[in-house]
Write an enzyme that holds these catalytic residues in place. Structure first.
Site, PDB file in Angstrom:
ATOM      1  N   GLN A   3       0.834  -1.207   0.000  1.00  0.00           N
ATOM      2  CA  GLN A   3       0.000   0.000   0.000  1.00  0.00           C
ATOM      3  C   GLN A   3       0.870   1.259   0.000  1.00  0.00           C
ATOM      4  O   GLN A   3       2.080   1.210   0.213  1.00  0.00           O
ATOM      5  CB  GLN A   3      -0.881   0.000   1.262  1.00  0.00           C
ATOM      6  N   HIS A  47      -8.441   3.348  19.652  1.00  0.00           N
ATOM      7  CA  HIS A  47      -7.840   2.176  20.288  1.00  0.00           C
ATOM      8  C   HIS A  47      -8.544   1.787  21.590  1.00  0.00           C
ATOM      9  O   HIS A  47      -8.746   0.607  21.857  1.00  0.00           O
ATOM     10  CB  HIS A  47      -6.331   2.424  20.516  1.00  0.00           C
ATOM     11  N   ASP A  76       0.480   0.283  13.839  1.00  0.00           N
ATOM     12  CA  ASP A  76       0.959   1.466  14.565  1.00  0.00           C
ATOM     13  C   ASP A  76       1.227   1.170  16.040  1.00  0.00           C
ATOM     14  O   ASP A  76       1.856   1.977  16.724  1.00  0.00           O
ATOM     15  CB  ASP A  76      -0.032   2.629  14.415  1.00  0.00           C
ATOM     16  N   GLU A 134       0.919  -8.361  11.630  1.00  0.00           N
ATOM     17  CA  GLU A 134       0.737  -7.188  10.758  1.00  0.00           C
ATOM     18  C   GLU A 134       1.358  -7.508   9.405  1.00  0.00           C
ATOM     19  O   GLU A 134       2.527  -7.895   9.331  1.00  0.00           O
ATOM     20  CB  GLU A 134       1.399  -5.965  11.406  1.00  0.00           C
ATOM     21  N   GLY A 150      -2.275 -11.923   8.445  1.00  0.00           N
ATOM     22  CA  GLY A 150      -3.151 -12.248   9.576  1.00  0.00           C
ATOM     23  C   GLY A 150      -4.250 -13.224   9.203  1.00  0.00           C
ATOM     24  O   GLY A 150      -4.705 -14.010  10.040  1.00  0.00           O
ATOM     25  N   ASP A 174      -7.713  -5.080  13.819  1.00  0.00           N
ATOM     26  CA  ASP A 174      -7.445  -3.647  13.662  1.00  0.00           C
ATOM     27  C   ASP A 174      -6.894  -3.427  12.258  1.00  0.00           C
ATOM     28  O   ASP A 174      -5.711  -3.160  12.071  1.00  0.00           O
ATOM     29  CB  ASP A 174      -6.443  -3.198  14.733  1.00  0.00           C
ATOM     30  N   PRO A 196      -5.120  -4.712   1.157  1.00  0.00           N
ATOM     31  CA  PRO A 196      -4.719  -5.826   2.012  1.00  0.00           C
ATOM     32  C   PRO A 196      -5.740  -6.195   3.087  1.00  0.00           C
ATOM     33  O   PRO A 196      -5.708  -7.296   3.632  1.00  0.00           O
ATOM     34  CB  PRO A 196      -3.411  -5.344   2.663  1.00  0.00           C
TER      35      PRO A 196
HETATM   36  N1  SPD Z   1     -11.027   4.314   7.556  1.00  0.00           N
HETATM   37  C1  SPD Z   1     -10.087   4.015   8.544  1.00  0.00           C
HETATM   38  C2  SPD Z   1     -10.184   2.664   9.160  1.00  0.00           C
HETATM   39  C3  SPD Z   1      -8.945   2.430   9.930  1.00  0.00           C
HETATM   40  C4  SPD Z   1      -8.989   1.375  10.919  1.00  0.00           C
HETATM   41  N2  SPD Z   1      -7.685   1.070  11.487  1.00  0.00           N
HETATM   42  C5  SPD Z   1      -6.989   2.145  12.064  1.00  0.00           C
HETATM   43  C6  SPD Z   1      -5.660   1.725  12.605  1.00  0.00           C
HETATM   44  C7  SPD Z   1      -5.429   2.243  13.966  1.00  0.00           C
HETATM   45  N3  SPD Z   1      -4.605   1.372  14.723  1.00  0.00           N
END
Ligand code: SPD
Length: 283
Positions: free
Chosen positions: A32, A63, A87, A107, A140, A158, A165
């Protein structure tokens, strides 16, 4: 993503969600386009494929909402799986729970992890050096498919939006494996998009989880920089909706360090289902 006159924008469906700031770095990984920015209001932040993911002074909205309803309600917390979350914010919040003994974070994009550790270190915080964290850079979806039955107490997804992906994180096969790998008393949660900006994806996700688990409930909150600002996380559990009742001792251990989540906020969020969405979900 567009940049105009000192603004960085996610353009979505005829709307524009922007922050005043500047692009720090942009590169394309095998998975990406990764963009790191510095914004006036929320500090440094991350976009993937032009969509807002996180920012230093806003990440808690997302979070805390994903993590604490699940971790405060699962029967046990020994083994936790986070799919995505490069992240580090989801892992950081999970590891605030002292009962977590082992956390697998899988990840797909190692470059996201590297760049977030370097440029957004406060988001992962102490998670990156916590010996309970086992980071795997890999797929994952394949991880979940290969995991043993009943091997996790909590599974958290998450991911980003269901394109690129993250597309395979929203389908029946993936959700069935997530259910299979949960222990009795285990809890599942995923980010389930915006009930406004991604209404159909949101409804489809909740409906599919209800089919797979026999029940599932969306929790509504907000992530101001995401499209519409109104966001959702959907919870399901092996043995009924235990995520509606946070265990008081676990809640007490983390609540003081939270900016958004509290047991009261959680109760309200699960109840705040707009009438039209409730009707759509019952159809
Ligand atoms: N449209 C955004 C969706 C994002 C979801 N994941 C965000 C990552 C934060 N850890």
């Amino acid at each position: 993503m567009t940049t105009t006159d000192g603004w960085i924008n996610e353009d979505h469906d005829g709307m524009r969600y922007g922050l005043a700031g500047r692009v720090l770095l942009e590169e394309t990984s095998p998975f990406q386009r990764i963009t790191l920015i510095d914004s006036d209001r929320y500090g440094k932040g991350l976009l993937l494929d032009g969509c807002w993911m996180t920012a230093e002074r806003q990440e808690r909205h997302y979070h805390e909402s994903l993590v604490h309803p699940a971790l405060c309600s699962a029967e046990r917390l020994e083994r936790v799986l986070v799919v995505g979350g490069g992240d580090g914010g989801t892992a950081r919040e999970c590891l605030r729970h002292g009962e977590v003994q082992h956390l697998d974070m899988v990840e797909i994009d190692g470059r996201v992890v590297e760049l977030c550790r370097e440029h957004l270190p406060s988001i992962g915080g102490s998670a990156w050096s916590d010996p309970r964290l086992q980071l795997t850079v890999g797929d994952g979806i394949a991880w979940v498919a290969a995991a043993a039955d009943a091997s996790y107490d909590v599974v958290l997804v998450d991911g980003s939006d269901p394109a690129g992906p993250a597309e395979g994180l929203f389908n029946r096969t993936f959700f069935e494996h997530c259910r299979r790998i949960l222990r009795p008393g285990g809890v599942f949660a995923t980010q389930s998009e915006s009930p406004e900006a991604f209404r159909q994806v949101h409804l489809d996700t909740v409906r599919l989880l209800r089919q797979v688990f026999g029940h599932a409930d969306p929790l509504y909150g907000w992530v101001p920089m995401y499209p519409s600002g109104w966001w959702s996380w959907t919870f399901a559990a092996v043995d009924g909706p235990r995520y509606r009742q946070p265990r008081p001792e676990r809640a007490a251990a983390v609540a003081a360090g939270c900016e958004i989540w509290s047991p009261r906020w959680q109760h309200g969020g699960f109840e705040a289902v707009p009438a039209a969405i409730e009707r759509d979900l019952e159809d």
